[in-house]
Design a protein around this motif. Structure first.
Motif, PDB file in Angstrom:
ATOM      1  N   PHE A 186      45.212  25.441  38.289  1.00 53.69           N
ATOM      2  CA  PHE A 186      44.788  25.150  39.648  1.00 53.69           C
ATOM      3  C   PHE A 186      43.739  26.183  40.049  1.00 53.69           C
ATOM      4  O   PHE A 186      43.887  27.378  39.771  1.00 53.69           O
ATOM      5  N   VAL A 187      42.700  25.715  40.699  1.00 59.55           N
ATOM      6  CA  VAL A 187      41.643  26.586  41.198  1.00 59.55           C
ATOM      7  C   VAL A 187      41.385  26.210  42.654  1.00 59.55           C
ATOM      8  O   VAL A 187      41.203  25.027  42.977  1.00 59.55           O
ATOM      9  N   THR A 205      42.914  31.418  40.808  1.00 64.74           N
ATOM     10  CA  THR A 205      43.120  30.566  39.634  1.00 64.74           C
ATOM     11  C   THR A 205      44.486  30.898  39.061  1.00 64.74           C
ATOM     12  O   THR A 205      44.767  32.060  38.768  1.00 64.74           O
ATOM     13  N   TRP A 206      45.336  29.903  38.930  1.00 61.85           N
ATOM     14  CA  TRP A 206      46.655  30.136  38.359  1.00 61.85           C
ATOM     15  C   TRP A 206      47.079  28.928  37.538  1.00 61.85           C
ATOM     16  O   TRP A 206      46.644  27.823  37.767  1.00 61.85           O
ATOM     17  N   TRP A 207      47.912  29.185  36.539  1.00 62.29           N
ATOM     18  CA  TRP A 207      48.311  28.082  35.682  1.00 62.29           C
ATOM     19  C   TRP A 207      49.764  27.729  35.869  1.00 62.29           C
ATOM     20  O   TRP A 207      50.563  28.514  36.380  1.00 62.29           O
ATOM     21  N   GLN A 234      46.507  37.687  43.449  1.00 59.80           N
ATOM     22  CA  GLN A 234      45.127  37.273  43.729  1.00 59.80           C
ATOM     23  C   GLN A 234      44.868  37.092  45.221  1.00 59.80           C
ATOM     24  O   GLN A 234      43.727  37.227  45.680  1.00 59.80           O
ATOM     25  N   LEU A 235      45.919  36.807  45.974  1.00 55.74           N
ATOM     26  CA  LEU A 235      45.774  36.704  47.428  1.00 55.74           C
ATOM     27  C   LEU A 235      45.594  38.070  48.090  1.00 55.74           C
ATOM     28  O   LEU A 235      45.353  38.163  49.287  1.00 55.74           O
ATOM     29  N   GLY A 236      45.689  39.127  47.296  1.00 57.16           N
ATOM     30  CA  GLY A 236      45.515  40.484  47.824  1.00 57.16           C
ATOM     31  C   GLY A 236      46.790  41.068  48.385  1.00 57.16           C
ATOM     32  O   GLY A 236      46.740  42.060  49.123  1.00 57.16           O
ATOM     33  N   PRO A 318      52.772  35.361  32.156  1.00 54.78           N
ATOM     34  CA  PRO A 318      52.702  35.377  33.612  1.00 54.78           C
ATOM     35  C   PRO A 318      51.937  36.584  34.138  1.00 54.78           C
ATOM     36  O   PRO A 318      51.690  37.549  33.409  1.00 54.78           O
ATOM     37  N   SER A 319      51.557  36.488  35.398  1.00 58.03           N
ATOM     38  CA  SER A 319      50.835  37.569  36.084  1.00 58.03           C
ATOM     39  C   SER A 319      49.511  37.903  35.424  1.00 58.03           C
ATOM     40  O   SER A 319      48.994  39.014  35.548  1.00 58.03           O
ATOM     41  N   GLY A 320      48.929  36.931  34.702  1.00 59.20           N
ATOM     42  CA  GLY A 320      47.615  37.118  34.107  1.00 59.20           C
ATOM     43  C   GLY A 320      47.596  37.972  32.868  1.00 59.20           C
ATOM     44  O   GLY A 320      46.518  38.349  32.380  1.00 59.20           O
ATOM     45  N   ARG A 321      48.758  38.306  32.304  1.00 58.48           N
ATOM     46  CA  ARG A 321      48.782  39.158  31.107  1.00 58.48           C
ATOM     47  C   ARG A 321      48.314  38.377  29.880  1.00 58.48           C
ATOM     48  O   ARG A 321      48.700  37.217  29.679  1.00 58.48           O
ATOM     49  N   GLN A 322      47.510  39.019  29.071  1.00 58.22           N
ATOM     50  CA  GLN A 322      47.016  38.447  27.827  1.00 58.22           C
ATOM     51  C   GLN A 322      47.123  39.500  26.727  1.00 58.22           C
ATOM     52  O   GLN A 322      46.924  40.692  26.972  1.00 58.22           O
ATOM     53  N   HIS A 323      47.420  39.039  25.527  1.00 60.23           N
ATOM     54  CA  HIS A 323      47.534  39.948  24.385  1.00 60.23           C
ATOM     55  C   HIS A 323      46.783  39.363  23.204  1.00 60.23           C
ATOM     56  O   HIS A 323      46.674  38.135  23.062  1.00 60.23           O
TER      57      HIS A 323
END
Length: 425
Positions: A186-187, A205-207, A234-236, A318-323
């Protein structure tokens, strides 16, 4: 051309006598006026009649078949906009589904688009059954009205919201029910009020991943999980503060605390059970992922990840973490187990699509239970019993996992840990 005087003209209007009008009036119930002059009996569309003919069918996962190719998938399709305009001819048996849907992936894409992007949220009445069970981050709900209410809130918070499908893993058929695992993004811009407060003007932007069971154009069950913690960030907003605030509003007095036993991952005082040896023959994606999850998580054989996961694996959480890479992949597991040393892992459902040549896409719905007694990203150990559940999408090539998309209810995990008073058992 002469006109037959005994035959009424095609354009003539047959007068209605006053007695006929009185008869019609008598046939109209007096209570009709209480309904805003709406008809008491509505017209039944052909699609509803088609669904009524298969009411005796109920989803049966025991007879579920996994597709062994990608002929019905997102692969090789045009862009979403083109697919909406030119869906093509029907490619799959779909009894009870609306005629314009070509296959189960098309149903997932175009049905979701109409309801959420075109803002025809009332279409939910046509593709969610009235008593659908929905499991989300915070619990179980029943009924499609809850879906409509939640969707309206999201549309209000992000009026320009776009929905971007990323993957649809499916299995089943129109006899035993279709099972779909749908990953999307979703954007949108937060220019309206949301459950988290007034508009922030932030672009987000969240999935989200939704596992659904449907038959005859209707969803019967849904497990849906969003990247809520990432959205709040992301909403601050302060994710931990919002989690604590919202958790403290939840009622925990329905049942008394009756104590918590050890997470059931051991047999007696022994070690975790062993799985039977892998069956000989063709590669079995289900056995592969069940074996990996059991030995890595329940046996704590984290190093055995190398047998299942590619060295250059990409993982998203979750929370935008990527590895990237097997080292970070294993450390992510270590960090979770360190926070919940008694953690027990269960696989709740698995289905897949693909073959050895083109690779496999596997959907796994799983659950965890553990006690927060270790240090990590969730803060000082709280001693709280925590329940997690999530959905993983594994892309397997050459017998190894090359991509791992895993989403779990992290925002609710924070609520369970940070709440001023522990949740009841």
């Amino acid at each position: 051309m002469a006109t037959d005087p005994k035959k009424p003209s095609e354009t003539a209007v047959t007068p209605v006598s006053m007695s006929s009008k009185r008869e019609q009036s008598k046939a109209t119930p007096d209570r009709l006026a209480n309904w805003g002059n709406q008809p008491m009996e509505g017209w039944i569309p052909p699609a509803d009649l088609a669904r009524a003919q298969i009411r005796d069918l109920i989803p049966n996962p025991l007879n579920r078949k996994n597709p062994t190719d990608y002929s019905i998938s997102l692969r090789g399709r045009m862009s979403t906009d083109q697919q909406l305009l030119y869906p093509g001819e029907r490619r799959q048996s779909m009894r009870g589904f609306e005629d314009h849907y070509t296959d189960i992936v098309d149903f997932t894409i175009r049905g979701t688009h109409r309801a959420w992007e075109e803002k025809d949220i009332g279409y939910v009445y046509d593709f969610y059954c009235n008593n659908i069970l929905i499991q989300d981050e915070f619990g179980t709900r029943s009924g499609r009205d809850a879906v409509i209410a939640g969707s309206l809130g999201l549309m209000n918070a992000f009026p320009d919201m776009r929905w971007i499908p990323s993957e649809v893993i499916w299995a089943g058929d129109d006899e035993n029910g279709f099972h779909t695992s749908h990953r999307s993004f979703f954007v949108g811009t937060n220019t309206g009020w949301s459950e988290f407060g007034p508009p922030t003007g932030r672009r987000c932007t969240w999935w989200v991943v939704a596992n659904c069971v449907c038959i005859g154009n209707e969803y019967y069950q849904e497990w849906v999980i969003e990247n809520s913690a990432s959205l709040v960030q992301q909403l601050g907003l302060d994710v931990r503060a919002v989690a604590r605030e919202k958790a403290n509003l939840l009622d925990t007095d329905s049942f008394a605390q009756i104590g918590a036993g050890e997470p059931d991952r051991l047999r007696g005082q022994g070690k975790p059970v062993h799985m039977a040896p892998a069956p000989e023959g063709p590669f079995d994606p289900e056995d592969f992922v069940r074996r990996m999850l059991h030995y890595v998580w329940n046996w704590r054989l984290i190093g055995s990840s190398r047998e299942f996961v590619a060295p250059n694996v990409r993982s998203f959480g979750p929370s935008g973490r990527q590895h990237y890479g097997i080292g970070d992949y294993m450390q992510n597991i270590v960090a979770r187990l360190a926070m919940f040393p008694d953690l027990a892992h269960s696989v709740d459902d698995v289905y897949w699509m693909g073959n050895d040549a083109e690779g496999y896409q596997v959907s796994v719905r799983w659950s965890l239970i553990g006690t927060h007694t270790g240090y990590g990203i969730y803060g000082t150990p709280s001693g709280r019993r925590v329940r997690m559940w999530g959905i993983s999408h594994f892309a397997i090539e050459g017998g190894k996992i090359v991509e791992d998309w895993t989403m779990f209810n992290e925002f609710f995990v924070l609520q369970q840990i940070l709440r001023d008073t522990a949740f009841s058992a």
